[in-house]
Design a protein around this motif. Structure first.
Motif, mmCIF file in Angstrom:
data_model
loop_
_atom_site.group_PDB
_atom_site.id
_atom_site.type_symbol
_atom_site.label_atom_id
_atom_site.label_comp_id
_atom_site.label_asym_id
_atom_site.label_seq_id
_atom_site.Cartn_x
_atom_site.Cartn_y
_atom_site.Cartn_z
ATOM 1 N N SER A 57 -2.486 4.457 -10.793
ATOM 2 C CA SER A 57 -2.104 3.169 -9.985
ATOM 3 C C SER A 57 -3.426 2.473 -9.645
ATOM 4 C CB SER A 57 -1.611 3.614 -8.715
ATOM 5 O OG SER A 57 -1.291 2.633 -7.963
ATOM 6 N N ARG A 58 -3.248 1.064 -9.765
ATOM 7 C CA ARG A 58 -4.392 0.251 -9.444
ATOM 8 C C ARG A 58 -4.240 -0.894 -8.587
ATOM 9 N NH1 ARG A 58 -7.064 -1.287 -15.257
ATOM 10 N NH2 ARG A 58 -5.164 -2.336 -15.598
ATOM 11 N N ALA A 59 -5.118 -1.446 -7.681
ATOM 12 C CA ALA A 59 -4.745 -2.456 -6.820
ATOM 13 C C ALA A 59 -5.881 -3.503 -6.725
ATOM 14 C CB ALA A 59 -4.497 -2.005 -5.397
ATOM 15 N N THR B 232 -7.152 -19.191 0.142
ATOM 16 C CA THR B 232 -5.975 -19.774 1.225
ATOM 17 C C THR B 232 -4.686 -19.285 0.542
ATOM 18 O OG1 THR B 232 -5.917 -21.764 0.252
ATOM 19 C CG2 THR B 232 -7.277 -21.509 2.323
ATOM 20 N N GLN B 233 -4.600 -19.367 -0.939
ATOM 21 C CA GLN B 233 -3.714 -18.671 -1.563
ATOM 22 C C GLN B 233 -4.019 -17.387 -2.296
ATOM 23 O OE1 GLN B 233 -0.505 -20.144 -1.396
ATOM 24 N NE2 GLN B 233 0.714 -19.315 -2.812
ATOM 25 N N SER B 234 -3.834 -16.383 -1.560
ATOM 26 C CA SER B 234 -4.492 -15.036 -2.258
ATOM 27 C C SER B 234 -3.160 -14.331 -2.937
ATOM 28 C CB SER B 234 -4.639 -14.294 -0.861
ATOM 29 O OG SER B 234 -6.307 -14.614 -0.335
ATOM 30 N N ILE B 235 -3.726 -13.626 -3.743
ATOM 31 C CA ILE B 235 -2.793 -12.704 -4.897
ATOM 32 C C ILE B 235 -3.190 -11.500 -4.686
ATOM 33 C CG2 ILE B 235 -2.020 -12.352 -7.154
ATOM 34 C CD1 ILE B 235 -1.696 -15.412 -6.303
ATOM 35 N N ILE B 236 -2.119 -10.677 -4.214
ATOM 36 C CA ILE B 236 -1.847 -9.217 -4.281
ATOM 37 C C ILE B 236 -1.324 -8.682 -5.452
ATOM 38 C CG2 ILE B 236 -1.350 -7.174 -2.981
ATOM 39 C CD1 ILE B 236 -1.580 -8.554 -0.564
ATOM 40 N N ARG B 237 -2.033 -7.881 -6.393
ATOM 41 C CA ARG B 237 -1.481 -7.327 -7.396
ATOM 42 C C ARG B 237 -1.285 -5.823 -7.563
ATOM 43 N NH1 ARG B 237 -4.474 -9.184 -10.959
ATOM 44 N NH2 ARG B 237 -5.361 -7.699 -11.943
ATOM 45 N N ARG B 238 -0.260 -5.122 -7.790
ATOM 46 C CA ARG B 238 -0.232 -3.616 -8.090
ATOM 47 C C ARG B 238 0.265 -3.173 -9.319
ATOM 48 N NH1 ARG B 238 0.704 0.553 -4.054
ATOM 49 N NH2 ARG B 238 -0.117 2.451 -4.925
ATOM 50 N N GLU B 239 -0.413 -2.265 -10.118
ATOM 51 C CA GLU B 239 -0.176 -1.857 -11.537
ATOM 52 C C GLU B 239 -0.069 -0.351 -11.349
ATOM 53 O OE1 GLU B 239 -3.328 -3.070 -13.839
ATOM 54 O OE2 GLU B 239 -2.825 -5.440 -13.717
ATOM 55 N N ILE B 240 1.021 0.035 -12.004
ATOM 56 C CA ILE B 240 1.206 1.563 -12.266
ATOM 57 C C ILE B 240 1.199 1.484 -13.861
ATOM 58 C CG2 ILE B 240 2.459 3.394 -12.283
ATOM 59 C CD1 ILE B 240 4.061 2.108 -9.910
ATOM 60 N N GLY C 101 0.784 -1.408 -0.073
ATOM 61 C CA GLY C 101 -0.091 -0.167 0.031
ATOM 62 C C GLY C 101 0.808 1.154 -0.140
ATOM 63 N N ASP C 102 2.216 1.223 -0.296
ATOM 64 C CA ASP C 102 3.088 2.403 -0.405
ATOM 65 C C ASP C 102 2.526 3.229 -1.530
ATOM 66 O OD1 ASP C 102 4.232 1.593 1.951
ATOM 67 O OD2 ASP C 102 6.066 1.132 0.768
ATOM 68 N N ARG C 103 2.490 4.460 -1.457
ATOM 69 C CA ARG C 103 2.427 5.350 -2.648
ATOM 70 C C ARG C 103 3.154 5.007 -3.667
ATOM 71 N NH1 ARG C 103 3.745 10.405 -4.568
ATOM 72 N NH2 ARG C 103 5.553 10.504 -3.597
ATOM 73 N N ALA C 104 2.485 5.115 -5.227
ATOM 74 C CA ALA C 104 3.103 4.751 -6.080
ATOM 75 C C ALA C 104 3.817 5.977 -6.909
ATOM 76 C CB ALA C 104 2.123 4.109 -7.328
ATOM 77 N N ASP C 105 4.583 5.750 -7.456
ATOM 78 C CA ASP C 105 5.766 6.830 -8.023
ATOM 79 C C ASP C 105 6.061 6.306 -9.462
ATOM 80 O OD1 ASP C 105 7.497 8.780 -8.809
ATOM 81 O OD2 ASP C 105 9.082 8.236 -7.094
ATOM 82 N N PHE C 106 5.436 7.086 -10.381
ATOM 83 C CA PHE C 106 5.505 6.932 -12.082
ATOM 84 C C PHE C 106 6.732 7.003 -12.345
ATOM 85 C CE2 PHE C 106 5.541 8.746 -16.305
ATOM 86 C CZ PHE C 106 4.851 7.659 -16.845
ATOM 87 N N SER C 107 7.529 7.464 -11.677
ATOM 88 C CA SER C 107 8.918 7.704 -12.033
ATOM 89 C C SER C 107 9.703 6.483 -11.966
ATOM 90 C CB SER C 107 9.923 8.578 -11.394
ATOM 91 O OG SER C 107 10.026 8.163 -10.066
ATOM 92 N N SER C 108 9.007 5.520 -11.310
ATOM 93 C CA SER C 108 9.837 4.017 -10.864
ATOM 94 C C SER C 108 9.540 3.158 -12.092
ATOM 95 C CB SER C 108 9.133 3.366 -9.629
ATOM 96 O OG SER C 108 9.293 4.364 -8.346
ATOM 97 N N ILE C 109 8.662 3.615 -13.172
ATOM 98 C CA ILE C 109 8.320 2.539 -14.258
ATOM 99 C C ILE C 109 9.683 2.554 -15.126
ATOM 100 C CG2 ILE C 109 6.886 2.359 -16.416
ATOM 101 C CD1 ILE C 109 4.700 3.432 -15.040
ATOM 102 N N GLN D 210 -3.134 -1.757 2.634
ATOM 103 C CA GLN D 210 -2.330 -1.374 3.744
ATOM 104 C C GLN D 210 -3.104 -2.210 5.022
ATOM 105 O OE1 GLN D 210 -3.274 2.916 3.874
ATOM 106 N NE2 GLN D 210 -1.385 3.357 2.453
ATOM 107 N N LYS D 211 -4.532 -2.116 5.125
ATOM 108 C CA LYS D 211 -5.132 -2.807 6.262
ATOM 109 C C LYS D 211 -4.447 -4.314 6.110
ATOM 110 C CE LYS D 211 -9.007 -0.263 6.448
ATOM 111 N NZ LYS D 211 -10.624 -0.135 6.439
#
Length: 550
Positions: free
Chosen positions: A102-104, A88-96, A47-55, A117-118
């Motif tokens: 940003s999408r989660a 039981t096998q959960s997937i977390i995905r983050r997209e910039i 849940g950290d803030r996404a930074d476009f410059s990281s692409i 974040q929670k």
């Protein structure tokens, strides 16, 4: 625990995918190879803030995906509360995206960053080098003690009670301010209220008074015209009633010839009855008409009073004046009932203080019980880590003010050496000592919090040799109950891992890339030998590396 991590198009990483195991995992690599990039990617998952410059390539989206095995961590209620599918096998995905958006996602369901974040608080604890400095922070110290004392639910209860208490305090201050303003206007409002109440206003009375005034002010004209109208109805020869009665006689003679003529006869009969009633009422009204100068003057005065009140209060009718009376009564009541209202809310405040006292006392007792146990455990671990004379002192004092987490004030003190004086921990410990203290704290917390995964970013700062070896043993022991991942520069710690990944940079014709590989037994020997010998890998370094692995 984290079972796999995939990172695409992020910073120097083009595409990596690694599988992770339970127990103690090591990540090594030269300075600048990209270890911090890995942590940054994991931070995005949490849940950290996404930074476009990281692409890496701004024409493609960046995707970071982590798979977590969560069957043993009782998170079903969390998923239900957040309206998410529990797996039981959960997937977390983050997209910039290239657009910068940003999408989660959790199990392919779009979620807000706050939800990530929670969930992250239940999955991973990332210990950064910066966090070691937080040992001297009171909030962190409280968090450690409260976690070990199992005060989480009690803290939530206290915070809820404190919120209610602050609402009461704010309400008391608002009421005092309202009453202060009302008191300044009280005399004037009371004068206006009495003036309006003395008018004895009622809905519709203005119209009634205006009608009565017209009657009393036009007695002669009323009498003259009513008398004339009655005469015209009553005269024997030309009176309207007599003429209609004659018409009735004529129609009665032909009514038998058809229904139409019968209808004429009935209608004229109705007209005669109506005129008889009208004549009687007009006669009665005329009999009641008499000049009354006193009543006329009284009605006129009443009307003028109402007109003046309407003008004074900018009201269009009596109904609006009645609304103004109600408003003034409320304002006057605030002042007149000031003491009782303040007393009532003061009583509520005192009652809430008793509730807070009870909860804060429980918090204090729980903390007081656990402090000696925590000190003993910490000092024992520090002894194993080469600080045999370190003494920890925790001062816990209960004050009178209701603070964010109770009434306690807390401070950790350390005497690092034999015969040394106690000082605030952030002033008494060197960088290496702080690292050891933090590891001791984390190892104790790990047994309490039962987090699936903990990641240490160079917890070994400022230590080496035998102390580093002891650190590795503690981390390995922690790995028996949870997944422990350590980023380290020390071979003594790296040799303790059950699995070992190496991060490195590689140049191709186009750009520099960060890559990561899992090392097998022989590769681990070479990596540890390199860590031991600098840029050279001697036979003695290899032998030493093998001994560390064994």
């Amino acid at each position: 625990m984290l079972t796999s991590l995939s990172i695409k198009n992020y910073a120097l990483i083009e595409d990596i995918n690694i599988g992770l195991q339970p127990g103690f995992t090591i990540i090594t690599g030269e300075t600048g190879a990209g270890k911090s990039i890995m942590l940054g990617a994991l931070g995005l998952l949490l849940g950290d803030r996404a930074d476009f410059s990281s692409i890496r390539n701004t024409e493609k989206k960046c995707v970071i995906e982590g798979a977590f095995s969560i069957s043993n961590y009782k998170l079903e209620n969390f998923f239900k509360k957040e309206d998410l599918d529990y797996e039981t096998q959960s997937i977390i995905r983050r997209e910039i995206l290239p657009s910068g958006k940003s999408r989660a996602f959790i199990n392919d369901t779009p979620v807000k960053i706050t939800t990530l974040q929670k969930l992250g608080t239940f999955l991973i604890d990332i210990h950064s080098q910066h966090e070691t400095l937080s040992l001297g922070n009171a909030n962190y110290q409280f968090n450690v003690i409260d976690t070990i004392a199992k005060n989480e639910s009690l803290i939530l209860q206290y915070k809820s009670e404190l919120k209610d208490y602050k609402v009461l305090l704010n309400r008391f201050d608002e009421l005092k301010e309202q009453q202060s303003l009302a008191a300044k206007e009280y005399d004037y409002n009371l004068f206006l209220l009495k003036e309006l109440e003395e008018a004895n206003l009622k809905g519709g009375m203005l119209e009634d008074l205006e009608g009565r005034y017209e009657e009393l002010n036009n007695v002669e004209e009323l009498t003259e015209n009513l008398s004339s109208a009655i005469n015209l109805l009553q005269q024997e020869e030309i009176g309207s009633l007599e003429s209609l009665k004659a018409v009735k006689v004529n129609l009665s003679k032909i009514a038998k010839f058809s229904a139409n003529y019968e209808n004429f006869h009935e209608r004229i009969q109705s007209v005669i009855i109506e005129l008889d009633d009208l004549e009687a009422e007009m006669t009665d009204a005329m009999d009641r008409i008499e000049a009354n100068p006193e009543e006329l003057e009284m009605v006129n005065q009443k009307l003028q009073l109402i007109y003046n009140l309407q003008k004074k209060h900018n009201a269009e009718n009596v109904e609006e004046l009645l609304e103004i009376i109600s408003s003034l009564q409320e304002k006057v009541s605030v002042t007149e009932n000031a003491e009782s209202a303040l007393t009532e809310i003061q009583t509520a405040i005192k009652d809430q203080e008793k509730v807070l006292d009870k909860t804060s006392n429980k918090l204090h007792d729980n903390r007081e019980k656990i402090v000696p146990v925590f000190i003993e455990q910490t000092e024992q671990i520090l002894k194993d880590l080469g600080m045999p004379n370190a003494r920890l002192n925790i001062e816990l004092e209960q004050g009178t003010d209701f603070l964010s987490n109770g009434r306690d004030k807390l401070e950790w003190y350390l005497a690092a050496n034999k015969g040394g004086n106690f000082k605030e921990i952030k002033k008494a410990a060197s960088g290496g000592e702080l690292s050891r203290i933090m590891l001791a704290v984390k190892s104790i917390l790990a047994a309490q919090s039962k987090l699936p995964t903990i990641i240490f970013d160079e917890i070994d700062t400022g230590v080496s040799g035998e102390i580093a070896k002891k650190m590795g043993e503690i981390l390995k022991k922690m790995g028996l109950n949870m997944q422990v991942i350590a980023i380290t520069h020390l071979p003594q710690i790296a040799g303790k891992g059950a699995s070992h990944f190496k991060i490195f940079k590689e140049d191709n014709e186009v750009a520099t890339q960060t890559k990561i590989i899992q090392l097998e037994e022989e590769d681990r020997v070479e990596e540890l030998a390199l860590m031991l010998g600098g840029n050279t890998k001697s036979d003695s370094a290899r032998a030493h590396a093998k001994s560390l692995l064994n």
